[in-house]
Design a protein around this motif. Structure first.
Motif, short mmCIF file in Angstrom:
data_model
loop_
_atom_site.label_atom_id
_atom_site.label_comp_id
_atom_site.label_asym_id
_atom_site.label_seq_id
_atom_site.Cartn_x
_atom_site.Cartn_y
_atom_site.Cartn_z
N GLN A 104 0.80 -1.18 -0.16
CA GLN A 104 -0.03 0.14 0.10
C GLN A 104 0.72 1.44 0.07
O GLN A 104 0.50 2.39 -0.70
N SER A 105 2.08 1.25 0.75
CA SER A 105 2.94 2.29 0.80
C SER A 105 3.62 2.65 -0.57
O SER A 105 3.40 3.72 -0.97
N MET A 106 4.03 1.76 -0.95
CA MET A 106 4.58 1.84 -2.38
C MET A 106 3.68 2.23 -3.66
O MET A 106 4.04 3.23 -4.34
N LEU A 107 2.36 2.12 -3.49
CA LEU A 107 1.43 2.62 -4.48
C LEU A 107 1.34 4.07 -4.47
O LEU A 107 0.89 4.74 -5.34
N GLY A 108 1.73 4.65 -3.40
CA GLY A 108 1.56 6.19 -3.23
C GLY A 108 2.75 6.91 -3.79
O GLY A 108 2.69 8.26 -3.87
N THR A 109 3.74 6.13 -4.46
CA THR A 109 4.99 6.80 -4.75
C THR A 109 4.68 7.33 -6.20
O THR A 109 3.86 6.64 -6.89
N PRO A 110 5.35 8.15 -6.67
CA PRO A 110 5.61 8.63 -8.24
C PRO A 110 5.91 7.73 -9.10
O PRO A 110 5.44 7.72 -10.27
N GLU A 111 6.75 6.96 -8.69
CA GLU A 111 7.46 6.00 -9.93
C GLU A 111 6.40 4.89 -10.46
O GLU A 111 5.44 4.54 -9.85
N LYS A 112 6.66 4.73 -11.98
CA LYS A 112 5.70 3.84 -12.41
C LYS A 112 6.00 2.19 -12.10
O LYS A 112 5.21 1.50 -12.04
N TYR A 113 7.22 2.08 -11.82
CA TYR A 113 7.80 0.87 -11.81
C TYR A 113 8.00 0.51 -10.20
O TYR A 113 8.89 1.30 -9.79
N LEU A 114 7.63 -0.39 -9.75
CA LEU A 114 7.76 -0.64 -8.19
C LEU A 114 8.09 -2.07 -7.89
O LEU A 114 7.56 -2.98 -8.64
N VAL A 115 8.97 -2.27 -7.23
CA VAL A 115 9.44 -3.58 -7.05
C VAL A 115 9.74 -4.04 -5.48
O VAL A 115 10.36 -3.12 -4.67
N ILE A 116 9.37 -5.13 -5.13
CA ILE A 116 9.62 -5.73 -3.82
C ILE A 116 10.59 -6.94 -4.16
O ILE A 116 10.06 -7.80 -4.84
N VAL A 117 11.86 -7.07 -3.75
CA VAL A 117 12.83 -8.34 -3.96
C VAL A 117 12.80 -8.80 -2.70
O VAL A 117 13.42 -8.12 -1.45
N PHE A 118 12.91 -10.15 -2.47
CA PHE A 118 13.10 -10.94 -1.32
C PHE A 118 14.27 -11.65 -1.32
O PHE A 118 14.88 -12.28 -2.55
N ASP A 119 14.86 -12.44 -0.03
CA ASP A 119 15.83 -13.21 -0.24
C ASP A 119 15.46 -14.10 1.22
O ASP A 119 15.16 -13.41 2.19
N GLY A 120 15.60 -15.42 0.88
CA GLY A 120 15.44 -16.18 2.02
C GLY A 120 13.96 -16.88 1.96
O GLY A 120 13.08 -16.29 0.97
N ASP A 121 13.48 -17.70 2.60
CA ASP A 121 12.25 -18.41 2.77
C ASP A 121 11.67 -18.18 3.85
O ASP A 121 10.77 -19.08 4.49
N GLY A 122 11.74 -17.24 4.81
CA GLY A 122 11.13 -17.03 5.93
C GLY A 122 9.90 -16.41 6.00
O GLY A 122 9.25 -15.97 6.96
N TYR A 123 8.86 -16.28 4.81
CA TYR A 123 7.77 -15.53 4.55
C TYR A 123 6.77 -17.11 4.45
O TYR A 123 7.15 -18.12 4.02
N LYS A 124 5.53 -16.64 5.00
CA LYS A 124 4.44 -17.75 4.58
C LYS A 124 4.08 -17.87 3.30
O LYS A 124 3.97 -16.78 2.56
N LYS A 125 3.80 -19.04 2.63
CA LYS A 125 3.52 -19.34 1.08
C LYS A 125 2.19 -18.34 0.89
O LYS A 125 2.25 -17.69 -0.32
N GLU A 126 1.14 -18.51 1.75
CA GLU A 126 -0.14 -17.67 1.41
C GLU A 126 0.33 -16.09 1.50
O GLU A 126 -0.55 -15.52 0.73
#
Length: 162
Positions: A104-126
């Motif tokens: 939600q926070s990134m949607l408010g930025t002016p850039e057209k391209y938004l990226v979240i990049v992860f490393d590791g498997d410590g998040y829930k699949k869902e």
């Protein structure tokens, strides 16, 4: 004293491997920074970005109107400005609880391209499935989610434009 030296070696390995999530995340961002430089991007001292340059810790307003710093702001010759949040989560933790906030926070930025990049498997699949689904539903921006650094680097250097 010599008999105690192996204890110090063992302790230093344990301390190094037990980094806090914040330290681990900082190392991941440093790895991403190094990878960008290796690909020919240059680190800029400020937000006046020339093509194929980037800056770190660029401030934007989050969903609550507070100042937040993204991991990177990249000026790609291919995509233009790309705002990137990078997170390492090696063990199960709270990063997946932050997905809605990042999204939600990134949607408010002016850039057209938004990226979240992860490393590791410590998040829930869902949670990851929820985030990728939400990213795909965005119509006025290109919101990408990458589960590895390598996938992100492949995208940022690709010649095909989304």
């Amino acid at each position: 004293m010599e008999s105690q030296m192996p204890l110090f070696k063992e302790l230093s390995t344990t301390v190094r491997d037990s980094a806090t999530p914040q330290e681990s995340n900082r190392r991941f961002c440093k790895e991403l920074e190094t990878a960008l430089i290796d690909l020919g991007f240059s680190l800029s001292p400020d937000e006046n970005l020339k093509p194929n340059s980037f800056c770190t810790r660029q401030t934007y307003k989050d969903m609550y109107g507070a100042d937040r710093q993204s991991s990177f702001l990249i000026n790609s010759a291919q995509y233009g400005l790309v705002r990137v949040e990078a997170h390492r989560q090696e063990k199960s933790g709270s990063v997946d609880q932050k997905f809605p906030f990042f999204f939600q926070s990134m949607l408010g930025t002016p850039e057209k391209y938004l990226v979240i990049v992860f490393d590791g498997d410590g998040y829930k699949k869902e949670a990851y499935t929820w985030l990728t689904s939400k990213a795909e539903s965005v119509e006025d921006k290109v919101f990408k989610v990458f589960r590895t650094l390598d996938l992100f680097l492949e995208w940022i250097t690709s010649t095909e434009r989304d």
